[in-house]
Enzyme design. Structure first.
Site: not given
Ligand SMILES: NC(=O)c1ccc[n+]([C@@H]2O[C@H](COP(=O)([O-])OP(=O)(O)OC[C@H]3O[C@@H](n4cnc5c(N)ncnc54)[C@H](O)[C@@H]3O)[C@@H](O)[C@H]2O)c1
Length: 360
Positions: A121, A143, A185, A227, A237, A241, A245, A248, A252, A264
């Site tokens: 955990r 993330k 980015e 960031k 998020e 946040r 994007n 994006h 995406h 990417h």
């Protein structure tokens, strides 16, 4: 402009430091802390030499330092590969006070983060990104995740590292196309929040994208700073946040259309050009700011256009995107450079009109 070591703090729900500099991989023991006895370094074959060097460096201090060499790039982000890492941890009796290090590109830091989050955990995690994208994006913000056959990043957790160490010397072996893709980015951070990045890119793009220069270090610091500020305020998020994007939503959909064979940043570049056109049509972004997008992305040799006939498929994918809320498409657009906002519920004809501006 300096190449001294810089530390950027992430605060809020979780707190840790991102260290940026040359030779800073030496600081790993400090980042691991005193209680750790065993360490697992998760890495790809492409950074095998760095992994071996790090293992040698750590071996004197810790009871056991193990390497988990995992398949390259997206092939690392599979549950079978996570299970391979869990098996090593289990067979070596890793306890809650032991640690995992992610050493590699964003794919490895996502995987290592997921393994660290799930083992007992949660055990201590130190991220050592070795790509530009890993440094300015994937390893910062907590993330973690793996892919499933149904899609990318569908399984994962928010799990903050104890530290992130960006050693620019580790970029020496990174191919040029990976550096430039990562700069999509970096430029994004410039567009949404940090115009100094854009100034540095405009002054001398070759120096700015050469990992041995102070200019490179400066733009990485600035991008990490963007960031850091955003995730410090919005770890899970819930709101702010979303500005990360930028480019994006369409990006995406392009990645999906290209079956994830494109880097990417290459897809995001087209997505940002689209978002810029949308920002202009939505009323606020100036022609000059749109041109600035075009000039900067071109100087990074990133693409700006996508075939005209692909629009219906892209729109359908965007509508399915998990980020569409209550069926409504959301885009981040700029009112001016450094001033992002959400644009939701836009008329389909306006979306298509903006696409015509970038269609090849
Ligand atoms: N967690 C997040 O917030 C977040 C954010 C953005 C992206 N990501 C994830 O990051 C991944 C993409 O990351 P990436 O662009 O770094 O790709 P990547 O991890 O696939 O690395 C790109 C390539 O560079 C190689 N490489 C890495 N470091 C090297 C080095 N120093 N020298 C030589 N080769 C090297 C890798 O082996 C790989 O072949 C995706 O899986 C994406 O989902 C996560």
């Amino acid at each position: 402009m300096t190449d001294a070591v810089t530390e950027i703090a992430i605060t809020g729900e979780t707190s840790y430091t991102v260290t940026i500099g040359r030779g800073v991989v030496d600081r790993v023991p400090e980042a691991l802390g005193d209680r750790v006895a065993k360490v697992l370094i998760v890495h790809t074959p492409t950074v095998g030499k760095f992994a071996n060097d790090l293992r040698e460096q750590l071996q004197e201090r810790y009871t056991q330092v193990l390497l988990a060499e995992v398949p390259d790039a997206e092939s690392a982000k599979r549950v079978e590969v996570a299970a391979f890492c869990w098996q090593i941890l289990g067979q070596s009796d890793f306890t809650r006070t032991d640690a995992v290090i992610g050493l590699g590109g964003g794919a490895v830091t996502d995987l290592a983060g997921f393994v660290a989050a799930t083992w007992l955990r949660g055990v201590r995690l130190v991220q050592i990104p070795t790509t530009v994208l890993g440094m300015v994006d994937a390893s910062v913000g907590g993330k973690t995740g793996i892919n499933t056959s149904e899609g990318k990043n569908l399984v994962g957790s928010f799990y903050a590292p104890a530290a992130v160490i960006c050693d620019l010397d580790l970029l020496q072996t990174l191919p040029r196309n990976e550096i430039l893709a990562g700069f999509a980015e970096v430029a994004k951070c410039g567009f949404i929040a940090e115009p100094e990045i854009l100034d540095i890119l405009e002054r001398d793009v070759d120096r700015a994208t050469d990992p041995t220069t102070p200019e490179f270090q400066r733009v990485v610091e600035l991008a990490v700073g963007v960031k850091a500020r955003v995730v410090s305020e919005d770890f899970r998020e819930g709101g702010l946040r979303e500005i990360l994007n930028y480019g994006h939503t369409l990006g995406h959909a392009i990645e999906h259309a290209e079956r994830y064979q494109w880097r990417h940043g290459v897809a995001i570049s087209i997505g940002m050009m689209y978002a810029a056109e949308l920002g202009r049509l939505a009323g606020a972004l100036s022609d000059e700011a749109v041109d600035r997008h075009r000039r900067i992305l071109t100087s990074l040799t990133l693409p700006l256009a996508y075939p005209a006939g692909r629009w219906p498929g892209l729109l359908a994918t965007m509508q399915r995107d998990k980020k569409a809320r209550a069926g409504m498409l959301r885009f981040i657009v700029l009112d001016e450079i450094g001033k992002p906002r959400v644009l939701a519920g836009v008329d389909e004809s306006m979306l298509q009109f903006a696409y015509q501006e970038i269609a090849s």
